[in-house]
Design an enzyme around this catalytic site. Structure first.
Site, PDB file in Angstrom:
ATOM      1  CD  GLU A 161      10.557  -2.882-113.510  1.00  0.00           C
ATOM      2  OE1 GLU A 161       8.515  -3.124-113.202  1.00  0.00           O
ATOM      3  OE2 GLU A 161       9.958  -3.307-115.222  1.00  0.00           O
ATOM      4  CG  ASN A 202      16.920  -6.272-114.504  1.00  0.00           C
ATOM      5  OD1 ASN A 202      17.561  -5.985-115.135  1.00  0.00           O
ATOM      6  ND2 ASN A 202      15.365  -6.419-115.664  1.00  0.00           N
ATOM      7  CG  HIS A 238      11.766  -2.849-122.304  1.00  0.00           C
ATOM      8  ND1 HIS A 238      11.495  -3.838-123.145  1.00  0.00           N
ATOM      9  CD2 HIS A 238      11.277  -3.192-120.708  1.00  0.00           C
ATOM     10  CE1 HIS A 238      11.620  -4.646-122.055  1.00  0.00           C
ATOM     11  NE2 HIS A 238      11.406  -4.617-120.585  1.00  0.00           N
ATOM     12  CD  GLU A 266      13.493  -6.675-118.263  1.00  0.00           C
ATOM     13  OE1 GLU A 266      12.307  -6.277-119.472  1.00  0.00           O
ATOM     14  OE2 GLU A 266      13.887  -7.344-117.462  1.00  0.00           O
ATOM     15  CG  ASP A 268      11.749  -3.970-126.110  1.00  0.00           C
ATOM     16  OD1 ASP A 268      11.735  -3.002-125.872  1.00  0.00           O
ATOM     17  OD2 ASP A 268      10.664  -4.906-125.784  1.00  0.00           O
TER      18      ASP A 268
END
Length: 453
Positions: A161, A202, A238, A266, A268
């Site tokens: 990030e 990432n 996300h 990641e 979801d």
């Protein structure tokens, strides 16, 4: 990126996930293809992974994690605050447990994460460091952690990030102390510590083409031009229901065209609670869309979900009122999203067979100028029975269901699918079951042909 939920009690488990799935109606009436997700992914040359909590890798949680996935990511266990909570004192217990589990189950591990602005130990965040001291601290941390697992981890999220939403660099301990070149320094240190591991940058909200993903693209392009070791980018994914970027595959491809790998790291897809059959059906479609985008690009190495069960998800604690973001529910039953992944990986999902002596009949019980009440009755002749059911039809004149009872109904466009609730799936020999709904109509209200499946 985010913390998996920790310290939550596990719900009592029912034996037999397939049997439980059949009892849960529309969300789980279909049965997964016999091969687990990891076999389907391997056949496509892809990884399918999940973030895990090490202490839970027993019982049903451990069985699913080992059976369905070929990559594992420690949700929290390898973050700096976890491994060195006080300076010079280390705790590798959970990280070692996850790596040992992965090796016992023929799985690769993605290390997560080495340099991040969050979940650092307080001694690091609250310290007063010169640039030289901060540089040494970062180099030493990377050398120690990556070196500990040298040859055992397939990839590392080295830098996590680094960007703001507008594409500018995030103001962090690392950027403020070392400048933008902290990223190159971290990657170089990781390569020295384990030359074989794939090294990633990432970030989140970089799934589609936008200012933030373009900043990441430009960074990777420039690092490669300078000879800095960067092997891939991680798109966290996300996502929010209904907001999957339309440029996802295009974005994956443009990074691949730079000569680096891409991983969805990641995934979801959260929704406003409570979940409904319509939301779960949409979530299934969106999981399928995301995984298909990866499958379509040769340098997309695979997809990792950020926890496979809703009981282990970070979403409810971070976004109050939202949840149901993962492929399994809190009782470890596969949700429609699971079957979306199956389909995207080339697997098949079949409905349970319907006995020849069972039928469904649709009728309009009451109708007024803007709406109507419909009923559907499922009947089984003597010698036939059902343990669960689903009724499907296509409306012919724009009718729209607004409410249903004694069934869970999902409508996409003109297509309707209604399934039994958890308590009325059984239709005995010579017996029947009925459900009803209210709907709107305009102009005409023809009776559709229904199928029982």
């Amino acid at each position: 990126m985010r913390s998996l939920r920790t310290g939550l009690p596990l719900t009592s488990l029912l034996t037999g996930i397939a049997a439980l799935a059949a009892l849960l109606g529309a969300a789980t009436t279909a049965h997964a293809a016999d091969p687990p997700l990891r076999d389907l992914a391997a056949a496509k040359g892809k990884a399918i992974g999940t973030a895990v909590t090490g202490s839970k890798l027993t019982g049903t949680y451990g069985e699913i994690a080992g059976r369905e996935f070929n990559w594992l990511t420690p949700g929290n266990a390898m973050k700096w605050g976890s491994v060195e909570p006080t300076r010079g004192n280390f705790n590798w217990t959970e990280a070692d447990q996850i790596v040992d589990f992965a090796e016992a189950h023929d799985q690769d591990v993605r290390g997560h994460t080495l340099v991040w602005h969050s979940q650092n130990p307080s001694w690091l965040d609250n310290g007063t460091w010169t640039s030289a001291q901060l540089s040494q601290l970062m180099n030493d941390h990377i050398a120690l952690e990556v070196g500990r697992y040298k040859g055992r981890l397939a990839a590392w999220d080295v830098v996590n990030e680094p960007f703001n939403e507008d594409g500018t660099y995030r103001q962090t301990l690392w950027y403020n102390g070392l400048g933008a070149d902290y990223i190159a320094q971290a990657l170089t240190a990781a390569r020295a510590a384990d030359p074989a591991a794939k090294l990633y940058i990432n970030d989140y909200n970089v799934e589609g083409v936008n200012a933030k993903s373009t900043a990441l693209y430009n960074l990777v392009r420039d690092l490669k031009a300078r000879g800095v070791p960067v092997d891939g980018v991680g798109l966290q994914a996300h996502l929010i229901l209904g907001q999957v970027p339309s440029t996802l595959q295009q974005n994956i491809q443009r990074f691949a065209d730079l000569g680096v790998d891409v991983a969805i790291t990641e995934l979801d897809i959260r929704m406003q609670m409570p979940s409904t059959e319509a939301k779960l059906a949409q979530q299934r479609t969106e999981y399928e869309t995301v995984v298909k985008a990866c499958v379509a690009v040769s340098r997309c190495t695979g997809v990792t979900v950020w926890g496979f069960t809703d009981s282990d998800s970070w979403i409810p604690d971070t976004f109050p009122g939202q949840g149901a973001a993962t492929p399994y529910d809190e009782n470890y039953a596969p949700k429609p999203a699971y079957y979306g992944i199956v389909t995207a990986l080339g697997g098949t999902v079949t409905e349970p067979p319907v006995p020849d002596g069972c039928t469904a009949a649709y009728s309009v019980a009451n109708q007024w100028n803007t709406g109507f009440t419909g009923n559907v009755t499922i009947r089984c002749a003597a010698g036939s029975s059902l343990s669960s059911w689903r009724v499907n039809w296509t409306f012919g004149a724009g009718q729209q269901i607004s409410q249903a009872w004694n069934a869970t109904c999902a409508q996409t466009g003109t297509t309707v699918s209604c399934a039994n609730t958890s308590w009325n799936g059984g239709v005995p020999s010579g017996g029947s079951a009925t459900f009803g709904f209210n709907a709107t109509w305009n102009g005409s209200n023809p009776v559709p042909t229904v199928t029982l499946g």
